[in-house]
Design a protein around this motif. Structure first.
Motif, PDB file in Angstrom:
ATOM      1  N   GLU A   1       4.026  11.814  -2.444  1.00 29.46           N
ATOM      2  CA  GLU A   1       3.647  13.194  -2.147  1.00 29.46           C
ATOM      3  C   GLU A   1       2.453  13.627  -2.985  1.00 29.46           C
ATOM      4  N   VAL A   2       2.374  13.111  -4.196  1.00 28.43           N
ATOM      5  CA  VAL A   2       1.315  13.512  -5.130  1.00 28.43           C
ATOM      6  C   VAL A   2       0.150  12.526  -5.114  1.00 28.43           C
ATOM      7  N   ALA A   3       0.455  11.243  -5.109  1.00 24.15           N
ATOM      8  CA  ALA A   3      -0.584  10.230  -5.262  1.00 24.15           C
ATOM      9  C   ALA A   3      -0.395   9.090  -4.265  1.00 24.15           C
ATOM     10  N   PRO A   4      -0.554   9.343  -2.964  1.00 21.18           N
ATOM     11  CA  PRO A   4      -0.398   8.276  -1.970  1.00 21.18           C
ATOM     12  C   PRO A   4      -1.565   7.294  -2.021  1.00 21.18           C
ATOM     13  N   ALA A   5      -1.274   6.062  -1.621  1.00 22.49           N
ATOM     14  CA  ALA A   5      -2.357   5.087  -1.474  1.00 22.49           C
ATOM     15  C   ALA A   5      -3.315   5.556  -0.382  1.00 22.49           C
ATOM     16  N   GLN A   6      -4.586   5.277  -0.576  1.00 24.72           N
ATOM     17  CA  GLN A   6      -5.587   5.682   0.400  1.00 24.72           C
ATOM     18  C   GLN A   6      -5.557   4.742   1.608  1.00 24.72           C
ATOM     19  N   GLU A   7      -5.506   5.302   2.794  1.00 22.32           N
ATOM     20  CA  GLU A   7      -5.504   4.515   4.026  1.00 22.32           C
ATOM     21  C   GLU A   7      -6.957   4.281   4.466  1.00 22.32           C
ATOM     22  N   MET A   8      -7.596   3.384   3.776  1.00 25.69           N
ATOM     23  CA  MET A   8      -9.039   3.213   3.929  1.00 25.69           C
ATOM     24  C   MET A   8      -9.438   2.759   5.329  1.00 25.69           C
ATOM     25  N   VAL A   9      -8.801   1.705   5.823  1.00 29.09           N
ATOM     26  CA  VAL A   9      -9.154   1.173   7.132  1.00 29.09           C
ATOM     27  C   VAL A   9      -8.826   2.184   8.221  1.00 29.09           C
ATOM     28  N   SER A  10      -7.686   2.842   8.100  1.00 31.98           N
ATOM     29  CA  SER A  10      -7.308   3.850   9.097  1.00 31.98           C
ATOM     30  C   SER A  10      -8.290   5.009   9.106  1.00 31.98           C
TER      31      SER A  10
ATOM     32  N   GLY B   1     -14.956   7.916   0.922  1.00 32.26           N
ATOM     33  CA  GLY B   1     -15.062   7.428  -0.445  1.00 32.26           C
ATOM     34  C   GLY B   1     -13.950   6.461  -0.799  1.00 32.26           C
ATOM     35  N   PHE B   2     -13.877   6.126  -2.082  1.00 30.21           N
ATOM     36  CA  PHE B   2     -12.913   5.129  -2.552  1.00 30.21           C
ATOM     37  C   PHE B   2     -11.873   5.794  -3.445  1.00 30.21           C
ATOM     38  N   GLY B   3     -10.648   5.921  -2.896  1.00 29.16           N
ATOM     39  CA  GLY B   3      -9.535   6.485  -3.651  1.00 29.16           C
ATOM     40  C   GLY B   3      -9.421   7.991  -3.515  1.00 29.16           C
ATOM     41  N   GLY B   4      -8.222   8.500  -3.794  1.00 29.91           N
ATOM     42  CA  GLY B   4      -8.039   9.931  -3.992  1.00 29.91           C
ATOM     43  C   GLY B   4      -8.067  10.816  -2.774  1.00 29.91           C
ATOM     44  N   THR B   5      -7.776  10.278  -1.565  1.00 25.36           N
ATOM     45  CA  THR B   5      -7.763  11.130  -0.380  1.00 25.36           C
ATOM     46  C   THR B   5      -6.556  10.816   0.493  1.00 25.36           C
ATOM     47  N   ARG B   6      -6.151  11.807   1.277  1.00 30.28           N
ATOM     48  CA  ARG B   6      -5.150  11.613   2.321  1.00 30.28           C
ATOM     49  C   ARG B   6      -5.821  11.042   3.574  1.00 30.28           C
ATOM     50  N   ARG B   7      -5.019  10.729   4.568  1.00 32.92           N
ATOM     51  CA  ARG B   7      -5.530  10.118   5.805  1.00 32.92           C
ATOM     52  C   ARG B   7      -6.656  10.947   6.418  1.00 32.92           C
ATOM     53  N   ASP B   8      -6.545  12.282   6.346  1.00 36.52           N
ATOM     54  CA  ASP B   8      -7.557  13.136   6.966  1.00 36.52           C
ATOM     55  C   ASP B   8      -8.792  13.336   6.103  1.00 36.52           C
ATOM     56  N   GLY B   9      -8.843  12.681   4.960  1.00 36.02           N
ATOM     57  CA  GLY B   9     -10.000  12.786   4.078  1.00 36.02           C
ATOM     58  C   GLY B   9      -9.907  13.882   3.042  1.00 36.02           C
ATOM     59  N   SER B  10      -8.860  14.693   3.076  1.00 42.15           N
ATOM     60  CA  SER B  10      -8.725  15.765   2.091  1.00 42.15           C
ATOM     61  C   SER B  10      -8.426  15.176   0.710  1.00 42.15           C
ATOM     62  N   ARG B  11      -8.995  15.787  -0.312  1.00 45.99           N
ATOM     63  CA  ARG B  11      -8.873  15.269  -1.678  1.00 45.99           C
ATOM     64  C   ARG B  11      -7.498  15.574  -2.261  1.00 45.99           C
TER      65      ARG B  11
ATOM     66  N   TYR C   1      -7.242  -2.462  -5.377  1.00 43.69           N
ATOM     67  CA  TYR C   1      -8.202  -1.794  -6.257  1.00 43.69           C
ATOM     68  C   TYR C   1      -8.018  -0.278  -6.228  1.00 43.69           C
ATOM     69  N   ASP C   2      -7.034   0.192  -5.492  1.00 42.05           N
ATOM     70  CA  ASP C   2      -6.696   1.617  -5.422  1.00 42.05           C
ATOM     71  C   ASP C   2      -5.607   1.886  -6.445  1.00 42.05           C
ATOM     72  N   LEU C   3      -5.899   2.702  -7.457  1.00 41.24           N
ATOM     73  CA  LEU C   3      -4.932   2.922  -8.528  1.00 41.24           C
ATOM     74  C   LEU C   3      -3.635   3.545  -8.032  1.00 41.24           C
ATOM     75  N   ASN C   4      -3.707   4.371  -7.000  1.00 43.72           N
ATOM     76  CA  ASN C   4      -2.474   4.952  -6.470  1.00 43.72           C
ATOM     77  C   ASN C   4      -1.586   3.866  -5.856  1.00 43.72           C
ATOM     78  N   ASN C   5      -2.196   2.905  -5.187  1.00 45.05           N
ATOM     79  CA  ASN C   5      -1.412   1.794  -4.641  1.00 45.05           C
ATOM     80  C   ASN C   5      -0.842   0.932  -5.763  1.00 45.05           C
TER      81      ASN C   5
END
Length: 370
Positions: free
Chosen positions: A295-304, A138-148, A277-281
């Protein structure tokens, strides 16, 4: 709609809705599935964006581009975002059934790539071409492993749309007087600096077909106790891609794995590991105040994330070709049409064909032995 010479449009009636489809003049409905290519556009766009590509493909292919609900000439019905992008993918399936197309090669751009990944989870396909795809998580709100990051997907979904941009879509603003005008957003977000075209008015027209009616773009939101103060809603376009509603990472476990082409630009402003377009970034960059930290709101590593999921797809026996185009933005098919065309023809099995004379593309091939 502004149609190029050689492109026609028609409404296809399905049990779900009336769907606008672009086709090439002269293409035959008797073309077999292995020579049929279906294009799915992304968010805030329509099938009009695919016209150059459609006309540039060999004449013995059948090529179609479908408008998703709420875009282009298709019906503007509300979108149930709790189903992820399934309203869209189910509409595509109904359209192909109405056209008598049992399976085909699917090409999806951005959100449209998410739609065709969902489609492949539900129906057989011959190949997938993912252009600048939304992350499988999805778009936004996840860690590298996809966890919300939060249970309410704080900072994701309909609440993240710029209200002035939405209003300018509603007003069909064709100017470039503000950074939030669709034309300015196209120049800054859809393509890399230096892109030039005589068709910019058509691309802006395509963006302006986006329905901003209730249940379409951008969607609703809810209040959140987490930064930045809102969470994902349940209806509308942007909420379809929030991590609580959307997860197509299961594509790695498909029993029958069609070949996948993943093509993306290295300076994509929308889909990247540091998306604008990622609010955390944006919080990390200081654009949005009060950011609570990595720790709380990392940018989403979309391409990774996409590379991780497609890597698992390859390890499980699938074939994946990654083509990263240097200096290219969110629209490789517009910015680098020759490379895009050749890579697409390769993945659909057109290698060595007289109408595919371009030199081989440089790409990373992911296989189980990598």
């Amino acid at each position: 709609m502004t149609l190029f010479d050689g492109i026609t449009a028609r409404l296809v009636e399905t049990p779900r809705l009336a769907v606008n489809v672009l086709e090439r003049t002269g293409d035959s409905a008797a073309t077999p599935p292995e020579r049929t290519v279906v294009f799915i556009h992304g968010n805030v766009s329509s099938s009009l964006f695919w016209q150059e590509t459609m006309l540039d493909l060999p004449s013995d292919l059948r090529v179609l581009a479908i408008d998703l609900r709420g875009f282009g000439g298709s019906e503007h019905l509300p979108i149930d975002a709790t189903r992820g992008v399934r309203d869209f993918s189910d509409d595509v399936h109904a359209t192909l059934e109405a056209l008598g197309i049992a399976t085909a090669h699917l090409v999806g751009w951005s959100m449209g790539a998410g739609v065709i990944m969902q489609y492949a989870l539900d129906h057989p396909v011959l190949s997938l071409t993912l252009q600048a795809p939304v992350s499988p998580y999805g778009f936004g709100g996840t860690r590298r492993d996809g966890s919300r990051l939060t249970d309410d997907d704080a900072g994701c979904g309909g609440g993240g749309a710029n209200p002035d941009f939405v209003q300018r879509l509603t007003d069909r603003d064709t100017s470039d007087e503000a950074p939030t005008s669709p034309r300015s957003v196209f120049r800054a977000g859809y393509v890399a600096a230096g892109y030039e075209t005589e068709h910019e008015d058509v691309w802006v027209e395509s963006m302006l077909t986006t329905s901003t009616a209730t249940g379409n773009y951008p969607g609703d939101s809810v209040t959140s106790e987490s930064w930045p103060g809102f969470g994902a809603g349940t209806v509308g376009v942007l909420n379809t891609m929030t991590p609580g509603h959307f997860d197509v990472s299961g594509i790695a476990e498909l029993a029958d794995k069609p070949p996948i082409l993943w093509i993306h630009g290295t300076v994509d402003a929308i889909v990247s590991d540091s998306s604008f377009y990622d609010l955390n970034n944006l919080g990390k960059l200081g654009v949005i105040p009060g950011w609570p930290g990595d720790e709380v709101a990392p940018a989403q590593e979309m391409v990774s994330q996409t590379r991780d999921v497609l890597g698992r797809y390859a390890e499980a026996g699938g074939e994946v070709r990654e083509l990263a185009l240097e200096g290219t933005g969110h629209s490789p098919h517009l910015e680098r049409p020759v490379e895009f065309r050749h890579a697409l023809l390769e993945v659909i099995g057109y290698v060595g064909h007289p109408q595919n004379p371009s030199p081989p593309t440089e790409a990373i091939i992911l296989r189980s032995s990598d």
